[in-house]
Design a protein around this motif. Sequence first.
Motif, PDB file in Angstrom:
ATOM      1  N   PRO A 109       0.813  -1.235   0.000  1.00 10.35           N
ATOM      2  CA  PRO A 109       0.000   0.000   0.000  1.00 10.35           C
ATOM      3  C   PRO A 109       0.836   1.270   0.000  1.00 10.35           C
ATOM      4  N   LEU A 110       1.965   1.255   0.725  1.00  7.12           N
ATOM      5  CA  LEU A 110       2.805   2.454   0.739  1.00  7.12           C
ATOM      6  C   LEU A 110       3.452   2.679  -0.618  1.00  7.12           C
ATOM      7  N   TRP A 111       3.902   1.639  -1.295  1.00  8.46           N
ATOM      8  CA  TRP A 111       4.499   1.782  -2.619  1.00  8.46           C
ATOM      9  C   TRP A 111       3.472   2.280  -3.630  1.00  8.46           C
ATOM     10  N   TRP A 112       2.273   1.751  -3.553  1.00  5.47           N
ATOM     11  CA  TRP A 112       1.197   2.180  -4.452  1.00  5.47           C
ATOM     12  C   TRP A 112       0.898   3.660  -4.236  1.00  5.47           C
ATOM     13  N   TRP A 113       0.882   4.084  -2.979  1.00  7.93           N
ATOM     14  CA  TRP A 113       0.624   5.494  -2.683  1.00  7.93           C
ATOM     15  C   TRP A 113       1.763   6.378  -3.183  1.00  7.93           C
ATOM     16  N   LEU A 114       3.007   5.960  -2.952  1.00  8.39           N
ATOM     17  CA  LEU A 114       4.149   6.765  -3.388  1.00  8.39           C
ATOM     18  C   LEU A 114       4.166   6.950  -4.901  1.00  8.39           C
ATOM     19  N   ARG A 115       3.741   5.940  -5.644  1.00 10.15           N
ATOM     20  CA  ARG A 115       3.767   6.022  -7.101  1.00 10.15           C
ATOM     21  C   ARG A 115       2.549   6.741  -7.668  1.00 10.15           C
ATOM     22  N   GLY A 116       1.584   7.064  -6.833  1.00  8.08           N
ATOM     23  CA  GLY A 116       0.356   7.696  -7.291  1.00  8.08           C
ATOM     24  C   GLY A 116       0.380   9.202  -7.149  1.00  8.08           C
ATOM     25  N   PRO A 117      -0.731   9.847  -7.525  1.00  9.23           N
ATOM     26  CA  PRO A 117      -0.791  11.320  -7.460  1.00  9.23           C
ATOM     27  C   PRO A 117      -0.761  11.873  -6.052  1.00  9.23           C
ATOM     28  N   GLY A 118      -1.056  11.047  -5.033  1.00  8.86           N
ATOM     29  CA  GLY A 118      -0.991  11.541  -3.663  1.00  8.86           C
ATOM     30  C   GLY A 118       0.413  11.532  -3.095  1.00  8.86           C
ATOM     31  N   GLY A 119       1.247  10.581  -3.522  1.00 13.15           N
ATOM     32  CA  GLY A 119       2.591  10.478  -2.973  1.00 13.15           C
ATOM     33  C   GLY A 119       3.611  11.344  -3.669  1.00 13.15           C
ATOM     34  N   ARG A 120       3.412  11.614  -4.971  1.00 12.01           N
ATOM     35  CA  ARG A 120       4.413  12.376  -5.720  1.00 12.01           C
ATOM     36  C   ARG A 120       4.610  13.792  -5.185  1.00 12.01           C
ATOM     37  N   PRO A 121       3.534  14.511  -4.787  1.00 13.68           N
ATOM     38  CA  PRO A 121       3.788  15.837  -4.191  1.00 13.68           C
ATOM     39  C   PRO A 121       4.610  15.774  -2.903  1.00 13.68           C
ATOM     40  N   VAL A 122       4.457  14.703  -2.125  1.00 13.34           N
ATOM     41  CA  VAL A 122       5.216  14.582  -0.885  1.00 13.34           C
ATOM     42  C   VAL A 122       6.696  14.385  -1.184  1.00 13.34           C
ATOM     43  N   THR A 123       7.003  13.436  -2.059  1.00 15.46           N
ATOM     44  CA  THR A 123       8.405  13.211  -2.408  1.00 15.46           C
ATOM     45  C   THR A 123       8.990  14.420  -3.138  1.00 15.46           C
ATOM     46  N   GLY A 124       8.169  15.106  -3.927  1.00 14.05           N
ATOM     47  CA  GLY A 124       8.645  16.314  -4.606  1.00 14.05           C
ATOM     48  C   GLY A 124       9.003  17.418  -3.629  1.00 14.05           C
ATOM     49  N   ALA A 125       8.196  17.558  -2.563  1.00 19.77           N
ATOM     50  CA  ALA A 125       8.495  18.576  -1.557  1.00 19.77           C
ATOM     51  C   ALA A 125       9.796  18.253  -0.826  1.00 19.77           C
ATOM     52  N   LEU A 126      10.029  16.981  -0.542  1.00 20.00           N
ATOM     53  CA  LEU A 126      11.264  16.598   0.135  1.00 20.00           C
ATOM     54  C   LEU A 126      12.471  16.788  -0.773  1.00 20.00           C
ATOM     55  N   ARG A 127      12.312  16.492  -2.072  1.00 15.72           N
ATOM     56  CA  ARG A 127      13.425  16.733  -2.998  1.00 15.72           C
ATOM     57  C   ARG A 127      13.713  18.218  -3.114  1.00 15.72           C
ATOM     58  N   ALA A 128      12.665  19.025  -3.180  1.00 15.06           N
ATOM     59  CA  ALA A 128      12.863  20.466  -3.339  1.00 15.06           C
ATOM     60  C   ALA A 128      13.581  21.076  -2.148  1.00 15.06           C
ATOM     61  N   SER A 129      13.303  20.573  -0.953  1.00 14.37           N
ATOM     62  CA  SER A 129      13.927  21.128   0.242  1.00 14.37           C
ATOM     63  C   SER A 129      15.242  20.441   0.582  1.00 14.37           C
TER      64      SER A 129
END
Length: 535
Positions: A247-267
Amino acid sequence: MSDRGFGSGPSGHVPEPADRWLLVAVAGMLSFVAMLDMNIVNIALAAISDSLDVSAATAQWAVLAYQLPVVALLLPVGRWLDGVGQRSALLVAAGGFTLCSALAAAAPWAAWLTAARLAQGAFGAVLFVLMPVLAIRSVRPEARGRAMSVPATLGPLGAVTGPAVGGLLLDHLGWRAVFLVKIPVCLLALAVAWRAMPGDGRLRALDRRSLADAVLVAAGVTVLLVSLTLSYDAPAWLLLVPAAVPPLWWWLRGPGGRPVTGALRASGAYPAHGAVLGLAAAFAAMHYVAALHLQRDSGFTATATGLTLLAFPLGMGVAGPVGGRLADRYGARPAAVAGACLTAAGLLLLVPLGDGWTPLDIAWRLALAGVGMGLNGGPTQALVMGSAPPERTATVASTLQLSRSLGFTVGPALATAAWGLSGPGGGVTAGLALAAVAACAAVPLIAVRGRAETAPATGPSGTPAPAPGTGTGPGTIDRGHRHAGTPAPAADRASAARPADAPSGRPARERDDQPGSRPGDEPGETTDAAPAARP
């Protein structure tokens, strides 16, 4: 601390609003009670079991029903808070938390108590994420260290002092007082927030996609948390950990997880998150092993054990405000690194713990580690939150809180495993060595500069552009993390509307049709999220 105003700057400058220290105090109070509830009920479980005539396993849900939603809902709550009014969210969350405390205290049977605690955990998740956001948005960039040290210090102090406070209430007033003790603090925080926070928007319900994301994250985190928690007594529960991955991998690869990982990459905040997890795991492992050793092996009474372990939160409480001031004067990263070093030193000195040690021998080492945690907490939060993209501040706050929560859960589980593998003779040393290694690993992680700091933003002429958190002179406004409830001036709104080639020093967001972009991805990294490198 009192609010301070600022005189008007030179002609053409926008006067900066006053620091709102009352709101910082609200953030500290609510952080304390939210973390207090993580541990205060543990000591009352036997009394709850007898009073409600249920088994010990059923009474345990008075604790788990709060802890599970608090941790499982952090990431969905962070995404949701980035799109709603801060004042409305705080009033609803604090009000719901208070109401659920009263309902739990009035519970006539176990099902009622469990339901009240589940709802309280959901409101608690909002408080966990919102409090650092409230603190950082209530002050100027140059006061962030002091502001962030308030919830960063009071929150963990609530968790550490929970059992002691709960024991006193249980002995004198009964188990229902354990739930009622937080209500006056919550009511005071609600009154201050109601008067001090201007309206800044309404709440909105989650859409279907957000609800699906919340279910995926909650399912994965819940499985992980339960397996780690139950593995203390039965290591076979660790076999359940892989079930959390899909479930966590599915979320990370979906539209809900990408903004989270994007925010961490940006900072560039991945290393700092690892440091937060490592220090939390180190503290939890040390506390678990030391408490068991002192009572079982050294023959300390429960009172002597509690007083000895109290040296850690005392050191942390004293050093917390100092860490914030050091961060504002010398920079958040040096203060955070110094704190992590002191914590690692204190835990390393504790590794040779033996039966012949006196309470004083243990207490000064714990106090040293506590001073380090106090110096580290506020500066680390200021460092991570200050570099977060402005539109993803709550998201980054949620990931930071999740890292800390997982560290508190992983620490005792790993210490138990190390103890079991080493045998009865070397279990204490192995558990404390594990805690020291985790703290030592946090030092280089917090010392690493993120990508947002190593690649400073540039203005239209190629010169370094000012960034949030650096302080750009009198009268300037920090667009990244504006004071709570302060509307954007017209100049800011006009600047935000300029295209990429306009002379504002702020590139436009990355378009979906650019190479590497996908619909639903996090907007491109902007200079707002990247503090300029220090000379």
